[in-house]
Scaffold this motif. Structure first.
Motif, PDB file in Angstrom:
ATOM      1  N   SER A  21     -21.306   7.725 -44.561  1.00  0.00           N
ATOM      2  CA  SER A  21     -21.668   6.622 -43.675  1.00  0.00           C
ATOM      3  C   SER A  21     -20.559   6.350 -42.654  1.00  0.00           C
ATOM      4  O   SER A  21     -20.824   6.125 -41.458  1.00  0.00           O
ATOM      5  N   LYS A  22     -19.321   6.382 -43.108  1.00  0.00           N
ATOM      6  CA  LYS A  22     -18.191   6.161 -42.197  1.00  0.00           C
ATOM      7  C   LYS A  22     -18.113   7.264 -41.139  1.00  0.00           C
ATOM      8  O   LYS A  22     -17.818   6.999 -39.968  1.00  0.00           O
ATOM      9  N   LEU A  82     -18.648   7.458 -36.762  1.00  0.00           N
ATOM     10  CA  LEU A  82     -17.738   8.123 -35.823  1.00  0.00           C
ATOM     11  C   LEU A  82     -18.456   9.186 -34.994  1.00  0.00           C
ATOM     12  O   LEU A  82     -17.827   9.904 -34.222  1.00  0.00           O
ATOM     13  N   GLY A  83     -19.775   9.296 -35.201  1.00  0.00           N
ATOM     14  CA  GLY A  83     -20.566  10.231 -34.416  1.00  0.00           C
ATOM     15  C   GLY A  83     -20.737  11.601 -35.026  1.00  0.00           C
ATOM     16  O   GLY A  83     -21.248  12.518 -34.363  1.00  0.00           O
ATOM     17  N   LEU A  84     -20.336  11.769 -36.298  1.00  0.00           N
ATOM     18  CA  LEU A  84     -20.480  13.060 -36.964  1.00  0.00           C
ATOM     19  C   LEU A  84     -21.760  13.096 -37.790  1.00  0.00           C
ATOM     20  O   LEU A  84     -22.230  12.062 -38.278  1.00  0.00           O
ATOM     21  N   ASP A  86     -22.241  17.712 -46.758  1.00  0.00           N
ATOM     22  CA  ASP A  86     -21.865  17.723 -45.342  1.00  0.00           C
ATOM     23  C   ASP A  86     -20.379  17.402 -45.161  1.00  0.00           C
ATOM     24  O   ASP A  86     -19.711  17.958 -44.287  1.00  0.00           O
ATOM     25  N   ILE A  87     -19.880  16.484 -46.002  1.00  0.00           N
ATOM     26  CA  ILE A  87     -18.455  16.130 -45.926  1.00  0.00           C
ATOM     27  C   ILE A  87     -17.599  17.345 -46.244  1.00  0.00           C
ATOM     28  O   ILE A  87     -16.604  17.633 -45.549  1.00  0.00           O
ATOM     29  N   VAL A  88     -17.963  18.074 -47.279  1.00  0.00           N
ATOM     30  CA  VAL A  88     -17.223  19.275 -47.666  1.00  0.00           C
ATOM     31  C   VAL A  88     -17.207  20.281 -46.522  1.00  0.00           C
ATOM     32  O   VAL A  88     -16.159  20.868 -46.194  1.00  0.00           O
ATOM     33  N   GLY A 100     -12.335  21.895 -40.628  1.00  0.00           N
ATOM     34  CA  GLY A 100     -11.122  21.361 -40.022  1.00  0.00           C
ATOM     35  C   GLY A 100     -11.305  20.080 -39.247  1.00  0.00           C
ATOM     36  O   GLY A 100     -10.445  19.715 -38.434  1.00  0.00           O
ATOM     37  N   SER A 101     -12.393  19.349 -39.490  1.00  0.00           N
ATOM     38  CA  SER A 101     -12.627  18.085 -38.791  1.00  0.00           C
ATOM     39  C   SER A 101     -11.539  17.072 -39.157  1.00  0.00           C
ATOM     40  O   SER A 101     -11.400  16.687 -40.327  1.00  0.00           O
ATOM     41  N   THR A 102     -10.794  16.615 -38.152  1.00  0.00           N
ATOM     42  CA  THR A 102      -9.719  15.654 -38.397  1.00  0.00           C
ATOM     43  C   THR A 102     -10.266  14.340 -38.942  1.00  0.00           C
ATOM     44  O   THR A 102      -9.691  13.745 -39.866  1.00  0.00           O
ATOM     45  N   GLU A 103     -11.399  13.892 -38.385  1.00  0.00           N
ATOM     46  CA  GLU A 103     -12.003  12.628 -38.835  1.00  0.00           C
ATOM     47  C   GLU A 103     -12.422  12.718 -40.298  1.00  0.00           C
ATOM     48  O   GLU A 103     -12.198  11.784 -41.074  1.00  0.00           O
ATOM     49  N   ALA A 104     -13.027  13.844 -40.670  1.00  0.00           N
ATOM     50  CA  ALA A 104     -13.471  14.015 -42.056  1.00  0.00           C
ATOM     51  C   ALA A 104     -12.287  14.086 -43.009  1.00  0.00           C
ATOM     52  O   ALA A 104     -12.303  13.487 -44.093  1.00  0.00           O
ATOM     53  N   ILE A 105     -11.250  14.804 -42.619  1.00  0.00           N
ATOM     54  CA  ILE A 105     -10.058  14.923 -43.466  1.00  0.00           C
ATOM     55  C   ILE A 105      -9.413  13.555 -43.677  1.00  0.00           C
ATOM     56  O   ILE A 105      -9.042  13.194 -44.806  1.00  0.00           O
ATOM     57  N   HIS A 106      -9.297  12.753 -42.614  1.00  0.00           N
ATOM     58  CA  HIS A 106      -8.711  11.420 -42.737  1.00  0.00           C
ATOM     59  C   HIS A 106      -9.565  10.525 -43.633  1.00  0.00           C
ATOM     60  O   HIS A 106      -9.029   9.758 -44.451  1.00  0.00           O
TER      61      HIS A 106
END
Length: 315
Positions: free
Chosen positions: A191-192, A196-198, A205-207, A213-219
């Motif tokens: 959801s977060k 952020l538009g992802l 999907d998060i994995v 290498g998505s910076t937003e996902a890693i953070h």
């Protein structure tokens, strides 16, 4: 033995021998919200197919172990007010399956059986272990002094509904706000990321985003690990485990998630409690549930009382 792991959106069934060794297994996507009859009938279907595929029949089956994604009254095997299982409250799961398999059916919380499976497979010499599952929901299985701890009403280890400090009032399906599950579970992190538009609908999907290498996902994953670590810091002070095993779909994000957990745990817990503590990924992975469910069945089938009963029938 038949080991059954029922999750919020999956069903996994396995046939094992008396040592817990996997002989055959099968899995399918299945929503727990379809209700007990639909899900348990799928268990019967898969279990029967697997037995036949290994050259065995129902006559060869000694017991069935099953894990459910919610609180279970261990004495009766009935789910008790499970928050993500509409229609399952007090349903006679053992009765339904015993009428079809004609053997004893043992039921427990899914994270409890994962703790049993992980300990039997990877940590047989460890007497104080905490298994933490982070997926659609969040929960833990507690092994203390070599024994699985269920608590007075079967809800020991339900850490998903402990409040995380500093939350923004995120509602949880249990009725409270800022529960760990509402902030750090797979759906919560997804959801977060959508905000952020992802494109992210769940843990898978998060994995993929993390691996890409998505910076937003890693953070986001790292922060979810910190939130889980905050709750685990209190658990460590309470039960003092020597090993914490992280499992569930969010663990598949790799070191980013577990690094967040370690970061908070080691900074907020007294050194005496963490000097020998290991925080590791699950060795048994997606098989932890069915392996633990089979161990639940094995412990029952090989108990002195059951052995005496079998001997009496043969004499």
């Amino acid at each position: 033995m038949l080991g059954v792991d029922i999750g919020a959106s999956h069903l996994q069934v396995a046939v094992t021998d008396l040592t817990g060794h996997l002989l055959s297994q099968s899995a399918r996507t299945l929503e727990i919200t379809r209700g007990p009859e639909a899900v348990l009938e799928a268990v019967v279907e898969l279990g029967t197919e697997l037995l036949k595929g290994t050259g065995r029949s129902l006559d060869d089956l000694l017991a069935v172990g099953i894990g459910l994604p919610g609180p279970v009254e261990h004495r009766t095997g009935r789910p008790i007010n499970p928050p993500i299982m509409p229609g399952w409250n007090s349903y006679d799961v053992p009765g339904y399956l015993e009428a079809r398999f004609h053997v004893p059916v043992l039921v427990d919380n899914d994270v409890n059986i994962m703790a049993l499976g992980e300990r039997n497979m990877a940590w047989p010499q460890v007497d104080n272990l905490l298994f933490v599952k982070v997926a659609t929901g969040i929960g833990s299985g507690i092994v203390s002094s070599g024994m699985l701890q269920r608590g007075a009403d079967g809800v020991a280890g339900d850490i998903g509904h402990i409040r995380v400090h500093g939350g923004s009032g995120v509602p949880c399906h249990c009725g409270n706000t800022d529960c760990l599950e509402a902030i750090a579970s797979g759906p919560a992190v997804a959801s977060k990321l959508r905000q952020l538009g992802l494109e992210a609908s769940g843990s898978e999907d998060i994995v993929e985003l993390v691996r890409a290498g998505s910076t937003e996902a890693i953070h986001a994953v790292r922060q979810a690990g910190r939130d889980v670590g905050e709750v685990l810091s209190a658990c460590i002070s309470l039960i003092n485990p020597s090993v914490i095993v992280i499992g569930g779909s969010m663990a598949l994000t790799g070191e980013h998630f577990i690094a967040g957990i370690r970061e908070t745990v080691y900074s907020r817990t007294i050194p005496l409690a963490t000097q020998h503590l290991r925080i590791v990924h699950s060795n048994s992975g997606v098989d932890a549930g069915v392996l633990g469910a089979s161990m639940l069945a094995i412990h029952h089938a090989m108990s002195p009382q059951r052995i005496d009963a079998m001997v009496s029938r043969l004499s």
